[in-house]
Design an enzyme around this catalytic site. Structure first.
Site, PDB file in Angstrom:
ATOM      1  N   HIS A 196      21.720  20.455  23.416  1.00 48.63           N
ATOM      2  CA  HIS A 196      21.270  20.764  22.183  1.00 48.63           C
ATOM      3  C   HIS A 196      19.764  21.216  22.301  1.00 48.63           C
ATOM      4  O   HIS A 196      19.040  20.217  22.568  1.00 48.63           O
ATOM      5  CB  HIS A 196      21.504  19.835  21.047  1.00 48.63           C
ATOM      6  CG  HIS A 196      22.872  19.379  20.998  1.00 48.63           C
ATOM      7  ND1 HIS A 196      24.089  20.277  20.617  1.00 48.63           N
ATOM      8  CD2 HIS A 196      23.774  18.233  21.583  1.00 48.63           C
ATOM      9  CE1 HIS A 196      25.102  19.820  20.584  1.00 48.63           C
ATOM     10  NE2 HIS A 196      24.752  18.414  20.983  1.00 48.63           N
ATOM     11  N   SER A 237      22.113  25.783  25.155  1.00 48.82           N
ATOM     12  CA  SER A 237      22.354  24.835  24.288  1.00 48.82           C
ATOM     13  C   SER A 237      23.899  24.569  24.321  1.00 48.82           C
ATOM     14  O   SER A 237      24.715  25.274  24.893  1.00 48.82           O
ATOM     15  CB  SER A 237      22.032  25.274  22.808  1.00 48.82           C
ATOM     16  OG  SER A 237      22.475  24.096  21.918  1.00 48.82           O
ATOM     17  N   SER A 265      23.229  24.417  17.093  1.00 39.85           N
ATOM     18  CA  SER A 265      22.267  23.312  17.192  1.00 39.85           C
ATOM     19  C   SER A 265      20.939  23.524  17.781  1.00 39.85           C
ATOM     20  O   SER A 265      20.111  22.936  17.670  1.00 39.85           O
ATOM     21  CB  SER A 265      23.002  22.187  18.280  1.00 39.85           C
ATOM     22  OG  SER A 265      22.865  22.796  19.459  1.00 39.85           O
ATOM     23  N   ASP A 296      25.820  18.136  28.703  1.00 45.46           N
ATOM     24  CA  ASP A 296      26.382  17.528  27.634  1.00 45.46           C
ATOM     25  C   ASP A 296      27.696  17.985  27.174  1.00 45.46           C
ATOM     26  O   ASP A 296      27.977  19.276  27.230  1.00 45.46           O
ATOM     27  CB  ASP A 296      25.207  18.136  26.278  1.00 45.46           C
ATOM     28  CG  ASP A 296      25.724  17.499  24.942  1.00 45.46           C
ATOM     29  OD1 ASP A 296      26.363  16.408  25.041  1.00 45.46           O
ATOM     30  OD2 ASP A 296      25.428  18.269  24.024  1.00 45.46           O
ATOM     31  N   GLU A 309      25.370  13.331  29.054  1.00 47.24           N
ATOM     32  CA  GLU A 309      25.026  12.716  27.960  1.00 47.24           C
ATOM     33  C   GLU A 309      25.870  12.068  27.072  1.00 47.24           C
ATOM     34  O   GLU A 309      25.637  10.918  26.402  1.00 47.24           O
ATOM     35  CB  GLU A 309      24.225  13.670  26.923  1.00 47.24           C
ATOM     36  CG  GLU A 309      23.694  13.449  25.759  1.00 47.24           C
ATOM     37  CD  GLU A 309      22.395  12.619  25.926  1.00 47.24           C
ATOM     38  OE1 GLU A 309      21.929  12.459  24.815  1.00 47.24           O
ATOM     39  OE2 GLU A 309      21.852  12.715  26.883  1.00 47.24           O
ATOM     40  N   ASN A 362      25.797   7.861  29.018  1.00 49.23           N
ATOM     41  CA  ASN A 362      26.297   7.410  27.627  1.00 49.23           C
ATOM     42  C   ASN A 362      26.762   6.315  27.693  1.00 49.23           C
ATOM     43  O   ASN A 362      26.479   5.373  26.886  1.00 49.23           O
ATOM     44  CB  ASN A 362      27.729   8.293  27.396  1.00 49.23           C
ATOM     45  CG  ASN A 362      28.258   7.946  25.857  1.00 49.23           C
ATOM     46  OD1 ASN A 362      27.457   8.029  25.208  1.00 49.23           O
ATOM     47  ND2 ASN A 362      29.243   7.073  26.074  1.00 49.23           N
ATOM     48  N   LYS A 382      21.587   3.993  25.305  1.00 48.72           N
ATOM     49  CA  LYS A 382      22.167   5.419  24.779  1.00 48.72           C
ATOM     50  C   LYS A 382      23.180   5.028  23.546  1.00 48.72           C
ATOM     51  O   LYS A 382      23.149   5.451  22.652  1.00 48.72           O
ATOM     52  CB  LYS A 382      22.471   6.386  25.898  1.00 48.72           C
ATOM     53  CG  LYS A 382      22.848   7.778  25.521  1.00 48.72           C
ATOM     54  CD  LYS A 382      23.982   7.941  24.917  1.00 48.72           C
ATOM     55  CE  LYS A 382      24.269   9.380  24.271  1.00 48.72           C
ATOM     56  NZ  LYS A 382      25.305   9.542  23.463  1.00 48.72           N
ATOM     57  N   ASP A 384      21.720   5.991  20.223  1.00 50.45           N
ATOM     58  CA  ASP A 384      21.817   7.158  19.907  1.00 50.45           C
ATOM     59  C   ASP A 384      23.308   7.144  18.872  1.00 50.45           C
ATOM     60  O   ASP A 384      23.288   7.581  17.705  1.00 50.45           O
ATOM     61  CB  ASP A 384      22.174   8.050  21.032  1.00 50.45           C
ATOM     62  CG  ASP A 384      22.420   9.543  20.878  1.00 50.45           C
ATOM     63  OD1 ASP A 384      23.409   9.745  19.827  1.00 50.45           O
ATOM     64  OD2 ASP A 384      22.017  10.599  21.561  1.00 50.45           O
ATOM     65  N   ASN A 385      24.496   6.719  19.477  1.00 47.56           N
ATOM     66  CA  ASN A 385      25.521   6.732  18.796  1.00 47.56           C
ATOM     67  C   ASN A 385      25.766   6.066  17.525  1.00 47.56           C
ATOM     68  O   ASN A 385      26.405   6.343  16.461  1.00 47.56           O
ATOM     69  CB  ASN A 385      26.650   6.564  19.701  1.00 47.56           C
ATOM     70  CG  ASN A 385      26.908   7.275  20.898  1.00 47.56           C
ATOM     71  OD1 ASN A 385      26.283   8.229  20.920  1.00 47.56           O
ATOM     72  ND2 ASN A 385      27.831   7.022  21.857  1.00 47.56           N
ATOM     73  N   CYS A 438      23.456   8.197  14.397  1.00 44.85           N
ATOM     74  CA  CYS A 438      24.475   8.997  13.352  1.00 44.85           C
ATOM     75  C   CYS A 438      24.240   8.124  11.999  1.00 44.85           C
ATOM     76  O   CYS A 438      24.432   8.694  11.140  1.00 44.85           O
ATOM     77  CB  CYS A 438      26.014   8.557  13.889  1.00 44.85           C
ATOM     78  SG  CYS A 438      26.401   9.315  15.531  1.00 44.85           S
ATOM     79  N   HIS A 486      32.099  14.904  19.269  1.00 49.76           N
ATOM     80  CA  HIS A 486      31.568  16.005  20.139  1.00 49.76           C
ATOM     81  C   HIS A 486      31.933  17.536  19.996  1.00 49.76           C
ATOM     82  O   HIS A 486      31.293  18.430  19.830  1.00 49.76           O
ATOM     83  CB  HIS A 486      31.417  15.736  21.522  1.00 49.76           C
ATOM     84  CG  HIS A 486      30.499  16.867  22.504  1.00 49.76           C
ATOM     85  ND1 HIS A 486      29.215  16.671  22.282  1.00 49.76           N
ATOM     86  CD2 HIS A 486      30.844  17.815  23.301  1.00 49.76           C
ATOM     87  CE1 HIS A 486      28.695  17.485  23.225  1.00 49.76           C
ATOM     88  NE2 HIS A 486      29.615  18.349  23.546  1.00 49.76           N
ATOM     89  N   HIS A 523      19.589  14.043  15.479  1.00 51.13           N
ATOM     90  CA  HIS A 523      19.109  12.484  15.695  1.00 51.13           C
ATOM     91  C   HIS A 523      17.589  12.647  15.339  1.00 51.13           C
ATOM     92  O   HIS A 523      16.839  13.328  15.966  1.00 51.13           O
ATOM     93  CB  HIS A 523      19.600  11.680  16.542  1.00 51.13           C
ATOM     94  CG  HIS A 523      20.954  11.452  16.793  1.00 51.13           C
ATOM     95  ND1 HIS A 523      21.598  11.543  15.597  1.00 51.13           N
ATOM     96  CD2 HIS A 523      21.708  11.092  17.519  1.00 51.13           C
ATOM     97  CE1 HIS A 523      23.037  11.335  16.031  1.00 51.13           C
ATOM     98  NE2 HIS A 523      23.149  10.960  17.100  1.00 51.13           N
ATOM     99  N   SER A 582      17.696   7.934  24.303  1.00 54.00           N
ATOM    100  CA  SER A 582      18.722   8.603  25.152  1.00 54.00           C
ATOM    101  C   SER A 582      18.314   9.380  26.182  1.00 54.00           C
ATOM    102  O   SER A 582      18.568   9.408  27.410  1.00 54.00           O
ATOM    103  CB  SER A 582      19.561   9.621  24.110  1.00 54.00           C
ATOM    104  OG  SER A 582      20.253   8.813  23.137  1.00 54.00           O
ATOM    105  N   GLN A 640      18.309  10.015  30.430  1.00 47.75           N
ATOM    106  CA  GLN A 640      18.403  11.276  31.178  1.00 47.75           C
ATOM    107  C   GLN A 640      17.271  11.582  32.085  1.00 47.75           C
ATOM    108  O   GLN A 640      17.617  11.894  33.323  1.00 47.75           O
ATOM    109  CB  GLN A 640      18.291  12.396  30.140  1.00 47.75           C
ATOM    110  CG  GLN A 640      19.515  12.574  29.340  1.00 47.75           C
ATOM    111  CD  GLN A 640      20.861  13.509  30.191  1.00 47.75           C
ATOM    112  OE1 GLN A 640      20.567  13.617  31.479  1.00 47.75           O
ATOM    113  NE2 GLN A 640      21.905  13.688  29.655  1.00 47.75           N
TER     114      GLN A 640
END
Length: 468
Positions: free
Chosen positions: A44, A67, A72, A121, A189, A214, A219, A223-224, A228, A334, A387, A395, A399
């Site tokens: 993204h 992307s 996104s 991703d 990701e 992930n 991460k 992130d998750n 969210c 996703h 996010h 995250s 990477q």
């Protein structure tokens, strides 16, 4: 390009909120450990991703980017990078699927170089390279080209991939195989992408080393869950201005993403229900005080539906038909196949009323309608800005470290063909880089304490199997 100055101002703000990436820049900028890395990325194209890209660039890499979702891209972020000449960007908000596929190909299509690293991703670029190789081999054997009609009607992105490969392969019949020979590794990701890669590995089709970031705790748990928890209510509110308090919300899936969504909706005052196939996750939901139901049971009186499973066909056309008038339907898993958009689009007599960008009210012949956000794609990126920077720093630090691990260990046997995870000490390093921004003071083990539990004072503090 008129948006570039705005993008740079937002980048400056984001850098302050992304201590992990800034720490990595300070640690490695003089060494340029990614010098010679030719990175193609599909992720993204947001302000936060721009900070990652400029980090990779500062560490010595050359970067091209697209992307991973048609909605996104933040155009001002892309413009800022192009103006600064830190990367070539092939992305804009609101791409058509043919445009999205063209951008994906261009990200790999260096004129005088060959991609040797991938940031991915959902497995987008990795899958595309493997699909291209299969098509090249078939073309070399018997001059057969990919047939877009072989894809299912709802597989629009696959149809376009086959179409563009059909045009591309006769012109460059070794293009994808040349890339595969040069690839050192991929950093992936998402949960969905990791599942794709693991499936390819099991089928013995995966052609190079991949690090699944992930499954780094910094991460998936950040992130998750926390990402969210922030971005789901933000995007629903931006899209609809609806009051969430008092509404009945059904969150489909109670993995890390679902947990964050459920917390967010409860925090907004909603009555939250959960669907699950995993008995452990279902029991967790019960112990957190949520009602665990099926979609069929909850469909008639639910106000807001959120899919968060990473699977397909979670909300079917029969569910959409049965929903109350003006029920809100969105996805934060996703891909775009958790909600059966193909069946909705082809439903006899249905009328699509566009309210504003990425917000549509679909009216059935009986007069009742449902509000679908972001065409069933990621709602937090389609209707919001994704996010926040701080959680994406966690995250994207993974990477950057994964790219460093793969590239600096090239030629060794540390990362062989297959799917790997980052070492635990790097996971903990990412956490350390973010503590000071929270004002946290970390306790240090004494020598006696360290000896007593048999752990180094510097970590790692948990086994790889530990569930946080």
């Amino acid at each position: 390009m008129t948006l570039a100055d705005w993008g740079r101002k937002e980048l400056d703000l984001a850098e302050h909120e992304m201590p992990g990436l800034m720490s990595i820049r300070r640690e490695y900028k003089d060494q340029k450990p990614l010098k010679g890395a030719v990175i193609s990325g599909s992720l993204h194209m947001t302000i936060q991703t721009a900070v990652l890209i400029e980090t990779l660039h500062e560490l010595g890499a050359e970067v091209r980017w697209c992307s991973s979702n048609i909605f996104s891209t933040q155009d001002h972020a892309a413009a800022a990078l192009v103006q600064a000449k830190t990367a070539a960007i092939f992305a804009w908000k609101g791409e058509s699927i043919p445009e999205f596929t063209w951008c994906t190909l261009q990200t790999l299509n260096w004129q005088d170089k060959v991609t040797n690293m991938i940031v991915d991703d959902g497995g987008n670029l990795t899958s595309f390279v493997h699909l291209g190789i299969e098509a090249e081999v078939e073309y070399e054997k018997n001059k057969t080209l990919p047939d877009p009609s072989s894809a299912k009607p709802q597989e629009k992105e696959l149809q376009e991939s086959l179409k563009i490969l059909r045009e591309h392969i006769p012109k460059k019949p070794d293009f994808f195989r040349t890339i595969a020979k040069n690839i050192i590794g991929v950093s992936e990701e998402t949960t969905t992408g990791a599942v794709r890669l693991e499936k390819m590995e099991q089928q013995k089709k995966l052609l190079f080393a991949c690090i699944n970031i992930n499954d780094s705790v910094t991460k998936t748990k950040f992130d998750n869950i926390y990402g969210c928890r922030h971005s789901l209510p933000d995007s629903i509110m931006r899209a609809t201005d609806v009051m969430i308090a008092g509404k009945k919300v059904l969150v489909c899936g109670f993995g890390d993403v679902g947990k964050g969504c459920a917390q967010a909706m409860r925090g907004c005052g909603a009555r939250v229900y959960i669907t699950e196939v995993d008995p452990i996750c279902a029991l967790q939901a019960c112990m957190e005080g949520y009602h665990v139901v099926s979609v069929d049971t909850a469909v008639k009186d639910t106000d807001i539906f959120v899919t968060a499973t990473g699977n397909r066909d979670i909300i079917s056309i029969k569910h959409l038909e049965a929903m109350k008038n003006n029920a809100i339907v969105c996805n934060i898993g996703h891909f775009d196949n958790e909600i059966d958009m193909a069946a909705l689009e082809s439903y006899p007599g249905v009328i699509r009323n566009n309210i504003k960008e990425t917000v549509d009210r679909w009216v059935f012949p009986d007069g009742h309608g449902v509000i679908v956000l972001a065409e069933g794609r990621l709602v937090n990126l389609g209707c919001g800005t994704g996010h926040p920077s701080y959680v994406m720093s966690s995250s994207f630090s993974n990477q950057a470290l994964a790219q460093l691990e793969l590239y600096t260990n090239r030629g060794s046997e540390k990362y062989t063909k297959g799917v790997h995870v980052l070492p635990k000490h790097l996971d903990e390093k990412v956490a350390r880089m973010h503590l000071s921004a929270c004002g946290a003071e970390l306790t240090v083990l004494t020598e006696d304490q360290s000896d007593y539990i048999g752990l180094s004072k510097l970590g790692p503090f948990k086994k790889g199997s530990y569930r946080y």
